[in-house]
Design an enzyme around this catalytic site. Structure first.
Site, short mmCIF file in Angstrom:
data_model
loop_
_atom_site.label_atom_id
_atom_site.label_comp_id
_atom_site.label_asym_id
_atom_site.label_seq_id
_atom_site.Cartn_x
_atom_site.Cartn_y
_atom_site.Cartn_z
CG ASP A 158 3.92 -16.03 -6.72
OD1 ASP A 158 3.79 -14.85 -6.32
OD2 ASP A 158 4.62 -16.35 -7.71
CG ASP A 195 -0.24 0.09 2.54
OD1 ASP A 195 0.85 -0.50 2.67
OD2 ASP A 195 -0.72 0.78 3.45
CG HIS A 239 -1.42 -7.22 -2.00
ND1 HIS A 239 -2.56 -7.19 -2.77
CD2 HIS A 239 -1.56 -6.19 -1.12
CE1 HIS A 239 -3.36 -6.21 -2.37
NE2 HIS A 239 -2.77 -5.59 -1.37
CD GLU A 244 0.61 -5.56 1.92
OE1 GLU A 244 -0.30 -6.15 2.53
OE2 GLU A 244 0.70 -4.32 1.85
O1 9MR Z 1 -3.86 -3.57 -0.03
C1 9MR Z 1 -4.08 -3.64 1.37
C2 9MR Z 1 -2.84 -4.15 2.08
O2 9MR Z 1 -1.79 -3.24 1.90
C3 9MR Z 1 -3.13 -4.43 3.54
O3 9MR Z 1 -2.03 -5.07 4.16
C4 9MR Z 1 -4.34 -5.32 3.68
C5 9MR Z 1 -4.72 -5.61 5.12
O4 9MR Z 1 -4.99 -4.45 5.81
O5 9MR Z 1 -5.44 -4.73 3.02
C6 9MR Z 1 -5.24 -4.56 1.64
O6 9MR Z 1 -6.35 -3.99 1.08
C7 9MR Z 1 -7.43 -4.86 0.92
C8 9MR Z 1 -8.56 -4.52 1.90
O7 9MR Z 1 -8.13 -4.72 3.24
C9 9MR Z 1 -9.78 -5.33 1.60
N1 9MR Z 1 -10.19 -5.16 0.23
C10 9MR Z 1 -9.15 -5.55 -0.74
C11 9MR Z 1 -7.89 -4.76 -0.53
C12 9MR Z 1 -6.77 -5.26 -1.44
O8 9MR Z 1 -7.03 -5.05 -2.74
O1 9MR Z 2 2.22 -6.54 9.60
C1 9MR Z 2 0.86 -6.34 9.94
C2 9MR Z 2 0.31 -7.60 10.56
O2 9MR Z 2 0.96 -7.87 11.79
C3 9MR Z 2 -1.18 -7.49 10.75
O3 9MR Z 2 -1.68 -8.73 11.21
C4 9MR Z 2 -1.82 -7.10 9.43
C5 9MR Z 2 -3.33 -6.97 9.48
O4 9MR Z 2 -3.71 -5.90 10.27
O5 9MR Z 2 -1.29 -5.87 8.98
C6 9MR Z 2 0.07 -5.94 8.72
O6 9MR Z 2 0.53 -4.68 8.33
C7 9MR Z 2 0.04 -4.14 7.11
C8 9MR Z 2 -0.38 -2.72 7.41
O7 9MR Z 2 -1.48 -2.71 8.27
C9 9MR Z 2 -0.67 -1.93 6.16
N1 9MR Z 2 0.41 -1.99 5.23
C10 9MR Z 2 0.74 -3.35 4.86
C11 9MR Z 2 1.16 -4.14 6.07
C12 9MR Z 2 1.62 -5.54 5.69
O8 9MR Z 2 0.58 -6.38 5.34
#
Ligand code: 9MR
Ligand code: 9MR
Length: 602
Positions: A562, A192, A517, A571
């Site tokens: 993957d 993100d 991701h 991610e």
């Molecule tokens: O892209 C988002 C990612 O960076 C975060 O780690 C993840 C969890 O918070 O959420 C992803 O976004 C998703 C969202 O939470 C739910 N709808 C789909 C999104 C990804 O396309």
């Molecule tokens: O690293 C984070 C993990 O410990 C959490 O369980 C998860 C869901 O909340 O979110 C991870 O962090 C994400 C952050 O919220 C948004 N940017 C992407 C991070 C990696 O997925």
């Protein structure tokens, strides 16, 4: 593998087994390669060399061959079958540590197949160590990545963040809601496009520690980034990009630090420059402020040696650290609670929360850094440095060991009060490391990582890497090579010797993460993902939370796909890349200094 050899090995395979396989040669070749799990990048001549053969088979021998398969250079016996700890799948070990000659090889197991090709040579991880830091360059906000440095992944600048809005949750009399501030630079957190102080904390701490532990190695490393021509090690030019952003996140009025700079909701799957919605700085909190204090105190120490290149920077960092520390003394328990925040303020914020609630470890880390930089015992005495015997592997929410590493790293310069605690801290660290060494020897994959389901949390690749960092610390303290060898076993894990058979580092290994991701990699129209990024990897904790298609696993050690849909298992993130930088850099630096050879080792 060179296409010629690929064709050749497929043809040979067809000769040696059923010719029915000729109908689907690619698939069968792939399957046979997949059963042999090893570090797909390679091995140091004098280090351990292990492959793990997975599945039922009647094989008893393995053959190390030149990459074209023409010449066998080493023959060995497979170990007895051992069921993998979590899946119960049969595994057998092929140990070819005795073979030490440079070259490119494959490992063949009759009836099973032939591995992906790999190298044996000195400095075999040099490129992966460099690419892992270069990965941060690719995460830079607010600057164009031209072809000269970014190759085919060149892109326009994204998210200048020169006009960021103070969110109502962060409002003060001096900076009321709606105030526009500049908070430019920094790295994208992950797949993100937001910037989070808490996660920048462990990331910066780990990268600055890599430099502090191995300065000569980093002085020599060239990354081809815009600042490469200056006198400063490239790793410190790169960390400066994020440090300068972090400095803007401190409220100048009171020293507290905003939790994050974010969109209200995640951007779509678009390139950085196409994502132009409004961004906010959100609520100050204890977690962000203490992470900031620790990083600034450490940075003050590190950049002190480059005062000619960056006049005043070291002092500014220290002042910022001290002010943040004071704010945290007055606000010792202000958690970031996103749901509560959304009930009181608009717009709602739904991006990453990084919502820690226990700040005892952040206090410990910040105190250790502030004390080490200033030598003022008042910082050290302000916290309980030995609250209990736990030695949790670091994560964004748990930074106790970062404090311990710094105290131990500077053990020769500490005052009496600190000296008194060091033997106990060292003892605990070695106990942790010994447990991992024992585990690595006993485990089906012979890695410190991955024998218990708790290792497979969100971002488990960083568990492997951070275990490796702890093992390197133990090696630095004792010189006992068993620790370094166990650290290397986890680099082997990350590069392919694991229960899913992937190298989790983009651009390294023939079967490596191709579809992370990661918004730029998804939106840029280029087949290969941005290189040098560590996939979070297998995630048994979230149990396929992203609900993406393609999961077949039923056990935590195999919950990885993957797929760019899979934000839970695929991610990338800066706090995962940083310990990869540390681990790959450390084994390279130490290999060059002393090597892994068993003689004289314990
Ligand atoms: O892209 C988002 C990612 O960076 C975060 O780690 C993840 C969890 O918070 O959420 C992803 O976004 C998703 C969202 O939470 C739910 N709808 C789909 C999104 C990804 O396309
Ligand atoms: O690293 C984070 C993990 O410990 C959490 O369980 C998860 C869901 O909340 O979110 C991870 O962090 C994400 C952050 O919220 C948004 N940017 C992407 C991070 C990696 O997925």
């Amino acid at each position: 593998m060179h296409p010629f050899y690929q064709t050749l090995s497929r043809a040979l395979l067809c000769l040696s087994v059923f010719c029915a396989q000729a109908q689907t040669p690619t698939q069968n070749t792939a399957l046979s390669q997949e059963a042999i799990r090893l570090n797909q990048v390679g091995f140091y001549p004098n280090a351990a060399k292990i492959a793990v053969v997975v599945g039922e088979n009647k094989a008893s021998k393995f053959y190390l061959k030149t990459a074209d398969g023409s010449k066998t250079v080493f023959t060995g016996n497979l170990s007895d079958v051992k069921p993998a700890e979590l899946s119960g799948k049969p595994t057998r070990v092929a140990d070819f540590s005795g073979y030490k000659a440079n070259g490119t090889y494959v490992l063949e197991v009759p009836g099973v197949g032939s591995s992906y090709p790999f190298e044996i040579k000195p400095q075999v991880h040099q490129d992966v160590a460099a690419a892992a830091i270069k990965g941060f360059y690719f995460q830079r906000t607010a600057i164009e990545l031209p072809k000269e440095y970014a190759g085919k992944w060149h892109r326009p600048a994204g998210h200048p963040d020169s006009k960021v809005v103070v969110h109502p949750s962060a409002a003060t009399a001096q900076r009321p809601a709606g105030t526009v501030i500049s908070s430019s630079r920094g790295w994208y957190d992950a797949g993100d496009y937001n910037k989070y102080i808490v996660n920048s904390g462990i990331t910066m701490g780990t990268l600055l520690s890599a430099y502090e532990d191995f300065p000569r190695f980093y002085q020599a490393q060239k990354l081809n980034i815009p600042e490469s021509a200056n006198q400063v090690p490239d790793i410190l030019d790169e960390t400066l990009w994020n440090l300068r952003w972090m400095l803007t996140m401190q409220d100048p009025t009171d020293g507290g630090v905003y939790h994050k700079l974010t969109n209200p909701a995640f951007d779509g799957i678009i390139m950085p420059h196409a994502a132009t919605g409004p961004r906010y700085v959100v609520q100050k909190g204890t977690g962000a402020t203490l992470n900031f204090a620790a990083v600034m105190a450490q940075a003050s120490r590190v950049y002190q040696n480059f005062s000619q290149d960056f006049p005043g920077l070291s002092d500014s960092c220290l002042t910022a650290a001290a002010r943040a520390w004071e704010w945290a003394q007055k606000n010792p328990n202000l958690a970031y609670e996103q749901d509560a925040l959304n009930k009181s303020f608009d717009p709602d914020v739904s991006t990453g929360a990084y919502g820690d609630r226990d700040f005892s470890d952040e206090f410990l880390w910040a105190a250790a850094e502030l004390y080490t930089t200033t030598q003022k015992e008042s910082y050290y005495k302000a916290v309980n440095m030995l609250p209990n015997a736990r030695m949790p592997i670091p994560s964004w929410a748990q930074v106790r060991l970062l404090g311990y590493y710094t105290l131990l790293r500077n053990k020769d310069h500490q005052s009496a009060a600190v000296q008194k605690d060091l033997p106990e801290i060292k003892k605990r660290l070695l106990r942790l490391a010994d447990g991992m060494v024992t585990g690595a020897a006993a485990g089906a994959y012979r890695t410190a990582m991955g024998r218990v389901k708790e290792d497979y949390n969100w971002g488990s690749s960083s568990v492997a890497a951070n275990q490796g960092v702890a093992l390197v610390q133990a090696y630095q303290l004792t010189g006992h090579k068993k620790y370094l060898q166990a650290a290397l076993s986890n680099l082997d894990y990350l590069l392919g010797r694991n229960a899913v058979g992937y190298s989790f580092v983009t651009g390294f290994g023939e079967k490596s993460t191709m579809n992370p991701h990661h918004r730029p990699s998804m939106a840029d129209g280029i087949k290969e993902p941005v290189p040098g990024l560590l996939s979070g990897g297998t995630n048994g904790q979230a149990n396929k939370q992203d609900k993406c298609d393609g999961y077949t696993a039923t056990t935590p050690d195999e919950m990885y796909i993957d797929s760019d849909c899979s934000y839970a298992s695929n991610e990338i993130a800066i706090n995962w890349n940083a310990p990869l930088v540390y681990l790959a850099g450390a084994v390279e630096a130490l290999q060059q200094q002393a090597g892994f050879a068993a003689h004289g080792s314990k």
